[in-house]
Design a protein around this motif. Structure first.
Motif, PDB file in Angstrom:
ATOM      1  N   HIS A  47       0.810  -1.070   0.001  1.00  0.00           N
ATOM      2  CA  HIS A  47      -0.019  -0.042   0.037  1.00  0.00           C
ATOM      3  C   HIS A  47       0.870   1.085   0.120  1.00  0.00           C
ATOM      4  CE1 HIS A  47      -3.229  -2.847   0.937  1.00  0.00           C
ATOM      5  NE2 HIS A  47      -4.167  -1.686   0.594  1.00  0.00           N
ATOM      6  N   LEU A  48       1.967   1.196   0.574  1.00  0.00           N
ATOM      7  CA  LEU A  48       3.046   2.319   0.695  1.00  0.00           C
ATOM      8  C   LEU A  48       3.368   2.428  -0.831  1.00  0.00           C
ATOM      9  CD1 LEU A  48       5.154   2.235   3.669  1.00  0.00           C
ATOM     10  CD2 LEU A  48       3.690   3.716   3.076  1.00  0.00           C
ATOM     11  N   CYS A  49       3.736   1.476  -1.342  1.00  0.00           N
ATOM     12  CA  CYS A  49       4.051   1.497  -3.026  1.00  0.00           C
ATOM     13  C   CYS A  49       2.983   2.095  -3.930  1.00  0.00           C
ATOM     14  CB  CYS A  49       4.480   0.104  -3.440  1.00  0.00           C
ATOM     15  SG  CYS A  49       5.081   0.066  -5.070  1.00  0.00           S
ATOM     16  N   PHE A  50       1.813   1.351  -3.713  1.00  0.00           N
ATOM     17  CA  PHE A  50       0.700   2.074  -4.305  1.00  0.00           C
ATOM     18  C   PHE A  50       0.514   3.518  -4.331  1.00  0.00           C
ATOM     19  CE2 PHE A  50      -3.638   3.052  -3.881  1.00  0.00           C
ATOM     20  CZ  PHE A  50      -4.290   3.231  -5.206  1.00  0.00           C
ATOM     21  N   TYR A  51       0.527   3.908  -2.850  1.00  0.00           N
ATOM     22  CA  TYR A  51       0.603   5.540  -2.570  1.00  0.00           C
ATOM     23  C   TYR A  51       1.710   6.252  -3.416  1.00  0.00           C
ATOM     24  CZ  TYR A  51       0.313   9.872  -0.281  1.00  0.00           C
ATOM     25  OH  TYR A  51      -0.108  11.280  -0.172  1.00  0.00           O
ATOM     26  N   MET A  52       2.670   5.846  -3.432  1.00  0.00           N
ATOM     27  CA  MET A  52       3.918   6.523  -4.125  1.00  0.00           C
ATOM     28  C   MET A  52       3.836   6.610  -5.814  1.00  0.00           C
ATOM     29  SD  MET A  52       5.428   7.642  -1.504  1.00  0.00           S
ATOM     30  CE  MET A  52       6.963   8.330  -2.650  1.00  0.00           C
ATOM     31  N   ALA A  53       3.146   5.282  -6.102  1.00  0.00           N
ATOM     32  CA  ALA A  53       3.031   5.110  -7.554  1.00  0.00           C
ATOM     33  C   ALA A  53       1.651   6.059  -7.976  1.00  0.00           C
ATOM     34  CB  ALA A  53       2.732   3.832  -7.787  1.00  0.00           C
ATOM     35  N   SER A  54       0.522   6.182  -7.004  1.00  0.00           N
ATOM     36  CA  SER A  54      -0.515   6.980  -7.281  1.00  0.00           C
ATOM     37  C   SER A  54      -0.256   8.369  -7.573  1.00  0.00           C
ATOM     38  CB  SER A  54      -1.669   6.774  -6.183  1.00  0.00           C
ATOM     39  OG  SER A  54      -1.261   7.312  -5.138  1.00  0.00           O
ATOM     40  N   LEU A  55       0.746   9.102  -6.888  1.00  0.00           N
ATOM     41  CA  LEU A  55       1.060  10.452  -7.093  1.00  0.00           C
ATOM     42  C   LEU A  55       1.495  10.837  -8.369  1.00  0.00           C
ATOM     43  CD1 LEU A  55       3.350  10.860  -3.642  1.00  0.00           C
ATOM     44  CD2 LEU A  55       0.885  11.034  -3.973  1.00  0.00           C
ATOM     45  N   LEU A  56       1.929   9.769  -9.107  1.00  0.00           N
ATOM     46  CA  LEU A  56       2.449  10.302 -10.605  1.00  0.00           C
ATOM     47  C   LEU A  56       1.275  10.385 -11.402  1.00  0.00           C
ATOM     48  CD1 LEU A  56       5.095   7.467 -10.862  1.00  0.00           C
ATOM     49  CD2 LEU A  56       5.621   9.468 -10.489  1.00  0.00           C
ATOM     50  N   LEU A  57       0.013  10.155 -10.891  1.00  0.00           N
ATOM     51  CA  LEU A  57      -1.163  10.108 -11.742  1.00  0.00           C
ATOM     52  C   LEU A  57      -2.010  11.481 -11.399  1.00  0.00           C
ATOM     53  CD1 LEU A  57      -2.659   6.488 -11.880  1.00  0.00           C
ATOM     54  CD2 LEU A  57      -1.280   7.579 -13.480  1.00  0.00           C
ATOM     55  N   ILE A  58      -1.539  12.141 -10.382  1.00  0.00           N
ATOM     56  CA  ILE A  58      -2.308  13.240 -10.012  1.00  0.00           C
ATOM     57  C   ILE A  58      -1.704  14.507 -10.844  1.00  0.00           C
ATOM     58  CG2 ILE A  58      -2.499  14.873  -8.195  1.00  0.00           C
ATOM     59  CD1 ILE A  58      -2.292  12.625  -5.980  1.00  0.00           C
ATOM     60  N   PRO A  59      -2.499  15.101 -11.436  1.00  0.00           N
ATOM     61  CA  PRO A  59      -2.227  16.403 -12.299  1.00  0.00           C
ATOM     62  C   PRO A  59      -1.920  17.482 -11.468  1.00  0.00           C
ATOM     63  CG  PRO A  59      -4.648  16.015 -12.057  1.00  0.00           C
ATOM     64  CD  PRO A  59      -4.337  14.968 -11.692  1.00  0.00           C
ATOM     65  N   ILE A  60      -0.973  18.189 -11.959  1.00  0.00           N
ATOM     66  CA  ILE A  60      -0.414  19.439 -11.255  1.00  0.00           C
ATOM     67  C   ILE A  60      -1.792  20.397 -11.414  1.00  0.00           C
ATOM     68  CG2 ILE A  60       1.484  21.008 -11.128  1.00  0.00           C
ATOM     69  CD1 ILE A  60       3.249  18.972 -11.984  1.00  0.00           C
ATOM     70  N   GLY A  61      -1.771  21.163 -10.496  1.00  0.00           N
ATOM     71  CA  GLY A  61      -3.015  22.256 -10.355  1.00  0.00           C
ATOM     72  C   GLY A  61      -3.524  22.546  -9.040  1.00  0.00           C
ATOM     73  N   LYS A  62      -4.544  23.283  -8.967  1.00  0.00           N
ATOM     74  CA  LYS A  62      -5.016  23.726  -7.692  1.00  0.00           C
ATOM     75  C   LYS A  62      -5.513  22.727  -6.629  1.00  0.00           C
ATOM     76  CE  LYS A  62      -7.018  28.097  -9.621  1.00  0.00           C
ATOM     77  NZ  LYS A  62      -8.194  28.881  -9.964  1.00  0.00           N
ATOM     78  N   LEU A  72      -4.146   9.328   0.197  1.00  0.00           N
ATOM     79  CA  LEU A  72      -3.695   8.829   1.370  1.00  0.00           C
ATOM     80  C   LEU A  72      -4.672   8.093   2.212  1.00  0.00           C
ATOM     81  CD1 LEU A  72      -1.314   8.438   3.069  1.00  0.00           C
ATOM     82  CD2 LEU A  72      -1.593  10.642   4.328  1.00  0.00           C
ATOM     83  N   LEU A  73      -5.885   8.905   2.318  1.00  0.00           N
ATOM     84  CA  LEU A  73      -7.065   8.331   3.166  1.00  0.00           C
ATOM     85  C   LEU A  73      -7.569   7.073   2.424  1.00  0.00           C
ATOM     86  CD1 LEU A  73      -9.184   8.606   5.164  1.00  0.00           C
ATOM     87  CD2 LEU A  73     -10.422  10.187   3.583  1.00  0.00           C
ATOM     88  N   ILE A  74      -7.886   7.385   0.833  1.00  0.00           N
ATOM     89  CA  ILE A  74      -8.084   5.873   0.304  1.00  0.00           C
ATOM     90  C   ILE A  74      -7.013   4.882   0.379  1.00  0.00           C
ATOM     91  CG2 ILE A  74      -8.477   5.129  -2.084  1.00  0.00           C
ATOM     92  CD1 ILE A  74     -10.638   6.819  -1.192  1.00  0.00           C
ATOM     93  N   THR A  75      -5.869   5.029   0.562  1.00  0.00           N
ATOM     94  CA  THR A  75      -4.841   4.160   0.670  1.00  0.00           C
ATOM     95  C   THR A  75      -5.025   3.386   1.832  1.00  0.00           C
ATOM     96  OG1 THR A  75      -3.371   5.256  -0.963  1.00  0.00           O
ATOM     97  CG2 THR A  75      -2.257   3.443   0.476  1.00  0.00           C
TER      98      THR A  75
END
Length: 434
Positions: A47-62, A72-75
């Motif tokens: 789940h730590l690995c999943f959370y770190m990998a999921s950050l790559l899919l977050i678009p930069i913005g507001k 993090l809550l979902i993880t």
């Protein structure tokens, strides 16, 4: 839940696929005989690995910070959900998925295996019975104590028992068996069971960093102690400080309880006592403990050993007495729950001890430690350790040394957390009190 904050079904789908892939990579969906500690460790890492990998899919913005927190809550929610599901599935499907195990041997190792299986239902194993290898005609030089209590079968009936009991796994629990004896069992078990496991004769030198190598057709075992990273050492110290502070808070009411109990019995000597012990790198330090024995306990011990040879033999063998007449009324209660160790949190705060580590040995025990001395002083001694969480007073002096050597060679933060949890459970159950 992803749809609440994501407009794109494609985006949500990528998160789901990523989660499933990472869980599969960590082996979460396999049916195996993992213990609960290993399963939780696997889930934490995945789940730590999943959370770190999921950050790559977050678009930069507001909404980036908001999505970081939400992911993090979902993880965390998925981690708790997976633990619940893993436990529930094993309970519901236990009768269908468990391995039926036959242990070959009746001695200490067989007894320990049986205990581990019974106390770790997560492993999906059921010990069906034990094979008594004490047969003078087949094995004239083999003799094992019969320490297990039931479902014991003679070695001559091994094949029949495998067929009658529908055995899936056979475990050879005879670490001192000769090559010829092991070959004999292997030849019988071959193609009779799905899995054959055995406890090797390792002399404590095999660690999790051990590698099996092919040396031009020869099987070579390369062993070494893993290196402790600075980050892991810092984390261990942080845990020690947090645990030490919590322990000091609990120490205060215990102090007044012992004082009141001792005074009621006419004992006005100091509540604490200090004793010299062996610390890291062999450096001596003063350990703090509640005094649970009468004043001048060492002199009383010497007198008892002079008057009773059986007491001398017991103490020289185990370095303690099971029914020690020197223990006070308050001391008996403290020892039953291992509360006499609480002043050692003072040593933890000072950095002389750790929450988990080898037993803090006495200087006079150095001569009996043999080759394990360097392993023991290679770690900071602990308030609890391998031997306390694996039998406590039921473990002999030699076995304590072997467990401390194991701890030194295989230390991880996760091993510390496992020992702490098991120690707390044993203290509340009052098992194997010191």
């Amino acid at each position: 839940m992803m749809l609440i904050v994501r407009d794109s079904m494609d985006y949500t789908l990528r998160f789901v696929v990523l989660y499933l892939m990472i869980q599969a990579m960590f082996g979460h969906y396999r049916v195996s005989t993992l213990l609960v500690w290993e399963e939780v460790e696997l889930l934490i890492k995945s789940h730590l690995c999943f959370y770190m990998a999921s950050l790559l899919l977050i678009p930069i913005g507001k909404k980036s910070v908001y999505l970081l927190v939400f992911n993090l809550l979902i993880t965390f929610c998925m981690f708790v959900f997976d633990i619940f599901i893993s436990r529930s599935i094993r309970i519901v499907l236990r009768d269908y998925a468990k391995e039926r195990v036959l242990i070959i041997g009746t001695g200490r190792e067989a007894e320990q295996l049986d205990h581990v299986v019974k106390t770790n239902r997560f492993s999906l194993m059921e010990v069906v019975g034990f094979i008594d290898v004490n047969d003078k005609e087949l094995f004239p030089n083999m003799h094992q104590e019969v320490l297990v209590k039931k479902n014991i079968y003679p070695v001559r009936d091994l094949v029949d028992i495998i067929e009658q009991q529908d055995i899936d796994t056979a475990i050879i629990a005879i670490s001192d068996a000769t090559k010829e004896q092991m070959d004999h069992f292997m030849s019988i078990l071959y193609n009779k069971v799905e899995k054959i496991k055995y406890l090797p004769r390792t002399s404590g030198m095999v660690t999790f960093d051990t590698k099996v190598q092919d040396f031009d057709g020869l099987l070579v075992v390369s062993t070494a102690k893993g290196k402790t990273s600075k980050g892991a050492a810092i984390m261990k110290r942080i845990i020690d400080i947090a645990g030490g502070i919590a322990g000091m808070i609990l120490l205060l009411p215990l102090y007044f309880y012992v004082k009141k109990k001792n005074h009621a019995n006419g004992d006005y000597d100091p509540i604490f006592f200090t004793q010299e012990r062996i610390g890291k790198d062999g450096k001596p330090f003063k350990i703090y403990k509640f005094r649970t024995m009468v004043p001048n306990a060492e002199q009383v011990l010497e007198q008892l050993m002079e008057e009773n040879p059986a007491i001398r033999e017991e103490y020289e063998t185990n370095k303690k007495l099971r029914d020690d007449p020197r223990i006070t009324a308050a001391g008996k209660v403290l020892r039953e729950k291992s509360l006499d160790e609480f002043p050692q949190f003072i040593n933890v705060i000072k950095g002389e001890m750790s929450m988990v580590g080898p037993r803090p040995y006495l200087p006079r025990e150095i001569k009996d430690m043999g080759m394990y001395y360097n392993s023991v002083i290679g770690c900071t001694p602990g308030v609890t350790g391998m031997w306390q969480s694996h039998g406590r007073s039921d473990v002999s002096f030699d076995d304590r040394l072997k467990m401390d050597d194991y701890y030194y060679r295989n230390w991880t933060i996760w091993l510390d957390m496992t020992i702490l949890i098991k120690t707390v459970k044993m203290v509340f159950k009052g098992e194997g009190a010191l």
